[in-house]
Write a protein that holds these residues in place. Structure first.
Motif, PDB file in Angstrom:
ATOM      1  N   ARG A  20     -26.318  13.691 -42.839  1.00 33.94           N
ATOM      2  CA  ARG A  20     -27.777  13.562 -42.918  1.00 33.94           C
ATOM      3  C   ARG A  20     -28.368  14.529 -43.926  1.00 33.94           C
ATOM      4  NH1 ARG A  20     -29.806  11.286 -37.714  1.00 33.94           N
ATOM      5  NH2 ARG A  20     -27.899  10.615 -36.711  1.00 33.94           N
ATOM      6  N   MET A  21     -27.623  15.601 -44.206  1.00 32.35           N
ATOM      7  CA  MET A  21     -28.107  16.607 -45.153  1.00 32.35           C
ATOM      8  C   MET A  21     -28.327  15.978 -46.531  1.00 32.35           C
ATOM      9  SD  MET A  21     -25.748  19.814 -44.279  1.00 32.35           S
ATOM     10  CE  MET A  21     -25.416  20.465 -45.906  1.00 32.35           C
ATOM     11  N   THR A  22     -29.406  16.354 -47.182  1.00 28.08           N
ATOM     12  CA  THR A  22     -29.586  15.873 -48.556  1.00 28.08           C
ATOM     13  C   THR A  22     -29.058  16.954 -49.496  1.00 28.08           C
ATOM     14  OG1 THR A  22     -31.833  16.705 -48.384  1.00 28.08           O
ATOM     15  CG2 THR A  22     -31.535  14.343 -48.120  1.00 28.08           C
ATOM     16  N   ASN A  23     -29.099  16.702 -50.776  1.00 28.89           N
ATOM     17  CA  ASN A  23     -28.594  17.636 -51.785  1.00 28.89           C
ATOM     18  C   ASN A  23     -27.104  17.933 -51.657  1.00 28.89           C
ATOM     19  OD1 ASN A  23     -31.115  17.892 -52.930  1.00 28.89           O
ATOM     20  ND2 ASN A  23     -31.689  19.545 -51.524  1.00 28.89           N
ATOM     21  N   LEU A  24     -26.382  17.008 -51.069  1.00 28.71           N
ATOM     22  CA  LEU A  24     -24.933  17.163 -51.021  1.00 28.71           C
ATOM     23  C   LEU A  24     -24.332  16.420 -52.197  1.00 28.71           C
ATOM     24  CD1 LEU A  24     -23.976  16.404 -47.330  1.00 28.71           C
ATOM     25  CD2 LEU A  24     -23.897  18.594 -48.517  1.00 28.71           C
ATOM     26  N   VAL A  25     -23.205  16.916 -52.674  1.00 26.67           N
ATOM     27  CA  VAL A  25     -22.433  16.137 -53.637  1.00 26.67           C
ATOM     28  C   VAL A  25     -21.449  15.344 -52.797  1.00 26.67           C
ATOM     29  CG1 VAL A  25     -20.896  16.252 -55.612  1.00 26.67           C
ATOM     30  CG2 VAL A  25     -22.788  17.872 -55.408  1.00 26.67           C
ATOM     31  N   LYS A  26     -21.724  14.043 -52.656  1.00 27.22           N
ATOM     32  CA  LYS A  26     -21.001  13.235 -51.684  1.00 27.22           C
ATOM     33  C   LYS A  26     -19.912  12.429 -52.385  1.00 27.22           C
ATOM     34  CE  LYS A  26     -21.760   9.982 -47.939  1.00 27.22           C
ATOM     35  NZ  LYS A  26     -20.678   9.073 -48.349  1.00 27.22           N
ATOM     36  N   LEU A  27     -18.679  12.902 -52.241  1.00 28.85           N
ATOM     37  CA  LEU A  27     -17.556  12.267 -52.953  1.00 28.85           C
ATOM     38  C   LEU A  27     -16.484  11.859 -51.941  1.00 28.85           C
ATOM     39  CD1 LEU A  27     -17.302  14.937 -55.838  1.00 28.85           C
ATOM     40  CD2 LEU A  27     -18.596  12.790 -55.865  1.00 28.85           C
ATOM     41  N   ASN A  28     -16.932  11.305 -50.794  1.00 34.07           N
ATOM     42  CA  ASN A  28     -15.961  11.067 -49.715  1.00 34.07           C
ATOM     43  C   ASN A  28     -15.755   9.618 -49.296  1.00 34.07           C
ATOM     44  OD1 ASN A  28     -18.459  10.796 -48.472  1.00 34.07           O
ATOM     45  ND2 ASN A  28     -17.770  11.640 -46.536  1.00 34.07           N
ATOM     46  N   THR A  29     -16.618   8.687 -49.737  1.00 35.97           N
ATOM     47  CA  THR A  29     -16.417   7.314 -49.254  1.00 35.97           C
ATOM     48  C   THR A  29     -16.435   6.260 -50.370  1.00 35.97           C
ATOM     49  OG1 THR A  29     -18.753   7.221 -48.618  1.00 35.97           O
ATOM     50  CG2 THR A  29     -17.203   7.672 -46.859  1.00 35.97           C
ATOM     51  N   ASN A  30     -16.169   6.691 -51.579  1.00 35.14           N
ATOM     52  CA  ASN A  30     -15.975   5.767 -52.699  1.00 35.14           C
ATOM     53  C   ASN A  30     -17.169   4.845 -52.978  1.00 35.14           C
ATOM     54  OD1 ASN A  30     -13.521   6.983 -52.856  1.00 35.14           O
ATOM     55  ND2 ASN A  30     -12.383   5.316 -51.901  1.00 35.14           N
ATOM     56  N   GLU A  31     -18.365   5.385 -52.700  1.00 33.73           N
ATOM     57  CA  GLU A  31     -19.570   4.643 -53.065  1.00 33.73           C
ATOM     58  C   GLU A  31     -19.820   4.828 -54.565  1.00 33.73           C
ATOM     59  OE1 GLU A  31     -21.057   7.159 -50.309  1.00 33.73           O
ATOM     60  OE2 GLU A  31     -21.449   5.700 -48.705  1.00 33.73           O
ATOM     61  N   GLU A  72      -7.751  23.544 -46.645  1.00 34.72           N
ATOM     62  CA  GLU A  72      -8.605  24.710 -46.928  1.00 34.72           C
ATOM     63  C   GLU A  72      -9.590  24.411 -48.058  1.00 34.72           C
ATOM     64  OE1 GLU A  72      -6.012  28.160 -47.362  1.00 34.72           O
ATOM     65  OE2 GLU A  72      -5.071  27.534 -45.457  1.00 34.72           O
ATOM     66  N   LEU A  73      -9.095  23.703 -49.073  1.00 34.61           N
ATOM     67  CA  LEU A  73     -10.006  23.324 -50.163  1.00 34.61           C
ATOM     68  C   LEU A  73     -11.128  22.444 -49.634  1.00 34.61           C
ATOM     69  CD1 LEU A  73      -7.525  22.546 -53.096  1.00 34.61           C
ATOM     70  CD2 LEU A  73      -9.079  24.506 -52.905  1.00 34.61           C
ATOM     71  N   PHE A  74     -10.772  21.503 -48.766  1.00 38.62           N
ATOM     72  CA  PHE A  74     -11.764  20.594 -48.175  1.00 38.62           C
ATOM     73  C   PHE A  74     -12.863  21.396 -47.459  1.00 38.62           C
ATOM     74  CE2 PHE A  74     -13.105  18.595 -44.165  1.00 38.62           C
ATOM     75  CZ  PHE A  74     -13.797  17.500 -44.652  1.00 38.62           C
ATOM     76  N   THR A  75     -12.431  22.362 -46.633  1.00 37.67           N
ATOM     77  CA  THR A  75     -13.385  23.162 -45.866  1.00 37.67           C
ATOM     78  C   THR A  75     -14.246  24.027 -46.782  1.00 37.67           C
ATOM     79  OG1 THR A  75     -11.755  23.204 -44.112  1.00 37.67           O
ATOM     80  CG2 THR A  75     -13.549  24.775 -43.911  1.00 37.67           C
ATOM     81  N   SER A  76     -13.608  24.640 -47.782  1.00 30.13           N
ATOM     82  CA  SER A  76     -14.372  25.509 -48.685  1.00 30.13           C
ATOM     83  C   SER A  76     -15.340  24.701 -49.541  1.00 30.13           C
ATOM     84  CB  SER A  76     -13.432  26.294 -49.603  1.00 30.13           C
ATOM     85  OG  SER A  76     -12.472  26.977 -48.839  1.00 30.13           O
ATOM     86  N   LEU A  77     -14.922  23.508 -49.951  1.00 32.23           N
ATOM     87  CA  LEU A  77     -15.832  22.651 -50.732  1.00 32.23           C
ATOM     88  C   LEU A  77     -17.035  22.264 -49.892  1.00 32.23           C
ATOM     89  CD1 LEU A  77     -13.326  20.299 -52.629  1.00 32.23           C
ATOM     90  CD2 LEU A  77     -14.965  21.881 -53.695  1.00 32.23           C
ATOM     91  N   ARG A  78     -16.761  21.969 -48.620  1.00 30.47           N
ATOM     92  CA  ARG A  78     -17.839  21.550 -47.724  1.00 30.47           C
ATOM     93  C   ARG A  78     -18.879  22.667 -47.572  1.00 30.47           C
ATOM     94  NH1 ARG A  78     -20.073  20.118 -43.337  1.00 30.47           N
ATOM     95  NH2 ARG A  78     -20.348  17.899 -42.901  1.00 30.47           N
ATOM     96  N   GLU A  79     -18.365  23.925 -47.481  1.00 32.84           N
ATOM     97  CA  GLU A  79     -19.288  25.068 -47.389  1.00 32.84           C
ATOM     98  C   GLU A  79     -20.159  25.168 -48.629  1.00 32.84           C
ATOM     99  OE1 GLU A  79     -16.525  28.236 -46.710  1.00 32.84           O
ATOM    100  OE2 GLU A  79     -16.204  27.611 -44.608  1.00 32.84           O
ATOM    101  N   ARG A  80     -19.638  24.655 -49.742  1.00 38.13           N
ATOM    102  CA  ARG A  80     -20.419  24.651 -50.992  1.00 38.13           C
ATOM    103  C   ARG A  80     -21.108  23.312 -51.231  1.00 38.13           C
ATOM    104  NH1 ARG A  80     -16.583  28.396 -51.348  1.00 38.13           N
ATOM    105  NH2 ARG A  80     -16.939  30.213 -52.692  1.00 38.13           N
TER     106      ARG A  80
END
Ligand SMILES: *Cc1c(COP(=O)(O)O)cnc(C)c1O
Length: 354
Positions: free
Chosen positions: A22-33, A306-314
């Motif tokens: 729901r958060m906006t301003n995310l770089v969303k690269l997870n569902t191939n849209e 770990e990369l996944f988690t750290s990317l998510r924090e960013r």
């Protein structure tokens, strides 16, 4: 678990889609849209469809859309089936066209819905290991089978299979349906649609969700012999006569007719994919050769989780599928705009410098 559920529901292990935060301003690269969305003509057609005719049920045969799809691929309208996303088309295909006297064959790394549909419809399956380099070994598809399904380009790996390999499969499996799931074909794969006019057991399944930028509209389709389409239609008409709303029919028809938009946006995504692949390689990643709108990447010293988690924090969201053994140390990254990929690279540089 519930006392009130049907017993088959207890055993179901549903597909877990990528997160839609729901958060906006995310770089969303997870569902191939698609980062570019649909053609402006699609939005116009959908807006125009929102009028008093919404009182009325839509065309249960989706004739106008099916004609437009047929014209676009030069196949008769009797060879075209449409549904509520290719997920629904695939579900109907498993139900209508796969037989339960022998296992269904598909790769060990592929679209997560295939084993789930087998479970849902009581079909046995045999998953066939990809080679060490994650390519499909067509010769390993052999033996008794109730049907074969291959995603081409393959889901999660992005690797495409040449048409010659698909044709050799069709020559081997003549008494069962062979489904080719072409969700990603517009990003560099070879389509098997022309083969449907020679092989009556071949069904090609496609979607407007990825290359046409319409994941939110829910429209998919299949092309195959009238015999296969009749089987699909029987199942569809025993389940839901109206899977596509009036706006969905209007939007999808405008989309298939705007070939220039498709060409232009897929070309940009392919260029960004190649650049991103090179940039990740410079940073030590192994990246599989992709013909899709995503890449699968692995780093020798930075664990994918770990990369996944750290990317998510960013605020950069990619897909991590830890439960899938062979790719549990890989990240699946959707190709967004160049700016979004730059944000990913900047975040990775910060993470890996720590
Ligand atoms: C995304 C995807 C689908 C589903 O697409 P929808 O049309 O959105 O349901 C089907 N198969 C593969 C391989 C996909 O990646």
């Amino acid at each position: 678990m519930s006392l009130f559920w049907n017993k088959h529901v207890h055993a179901l292990q549903p597909y877990i889609p990528g997160e839609q935060p729901r958060m906006t301003n995310l770089v969303k690269l997870n569902t191939n849209e698609s980062p570019y969305g649909p053609s402006p003509r699609v939005l116009e057609a959908i807006a125009k469809s929102a009028d008093d005719t919404l009182r009325l049920y839509p065309d249960p045969t989706a004739l106008s859309l099916r004609q437009a799809i047929g014209a676009s691929f030069n196949v008769p309208v009797e060879c075209v089936f449409t549904g509520n996303g290719s997920d629904e088309v695939l579900a109907h295909a498993f139900r209508a066209l796969f037989k339960d006297d022998a296992p269904i064959l598909f790769s060990d790394v592929t679209y997560g819905f295939y084993p789930i549909y087998c479970q849902m419809f009581g079909l046995d399956y045999r998953s066939i290991a990809l080679r060490d380099d994650f390519t499909i070994a067509p010769a390993d598809y052999e033996g008794p089978s109730g049907g074969v399904i291959i995603a081409n380009p393959n889901a999660n790996t992005g690797i495409s299979l040449p048409l010659s390999a698909i044709e050799s499969l069709l020559q081997r499996f003549t008494e069962q349906t062979v489904i080719i799931d072409e969700a990603y074909v517009d990003f560099g794969g070879e389509s098997a649609i022309a083969l449907t006019q020679r092989y009556t057991n071949l069904l090609v399944v496609r979607t407007f969700s990825k290359s046409s930028g319409l994941a939110g509209l829910r429209v998919g389709y299949a092309i195959g012999s009238p015999e296969l389409i009749d089987g699909l239609t029987r199942v569809k008409d025993s389940f839901n006569s109206y899977p596509l709303s009036r706006p969905a029919l209007a939007g999808a028809e405008a989309s298939i007719k705007d070939e220039a938009w498709l060409q232009q946006t897929t070309k940009r995504i392919i260029a960004t994919r190649e650049r991103t692949t090179q940039e990740l390689a410079k940073r030590g990643f192994e990246v599989l050769p992709s013909s899709a709108n995503f890449i699968l990447a692995h780093h020798p010293t930075h664990a994918a989780q770990e990369l996944f988690t750290s990317l998510r924090e960013r605020a950069v969201i990619v897909r991590y599928q830890g439960s899938s053994a062979r790719i549990s140390d890989w990240l699946r990254i959707t190709i967004g705009t160049d700016e979004e990929m730059n944000a990913l690279l900047t975040a990775l540089d910060a993470i890996m410098a720590d």
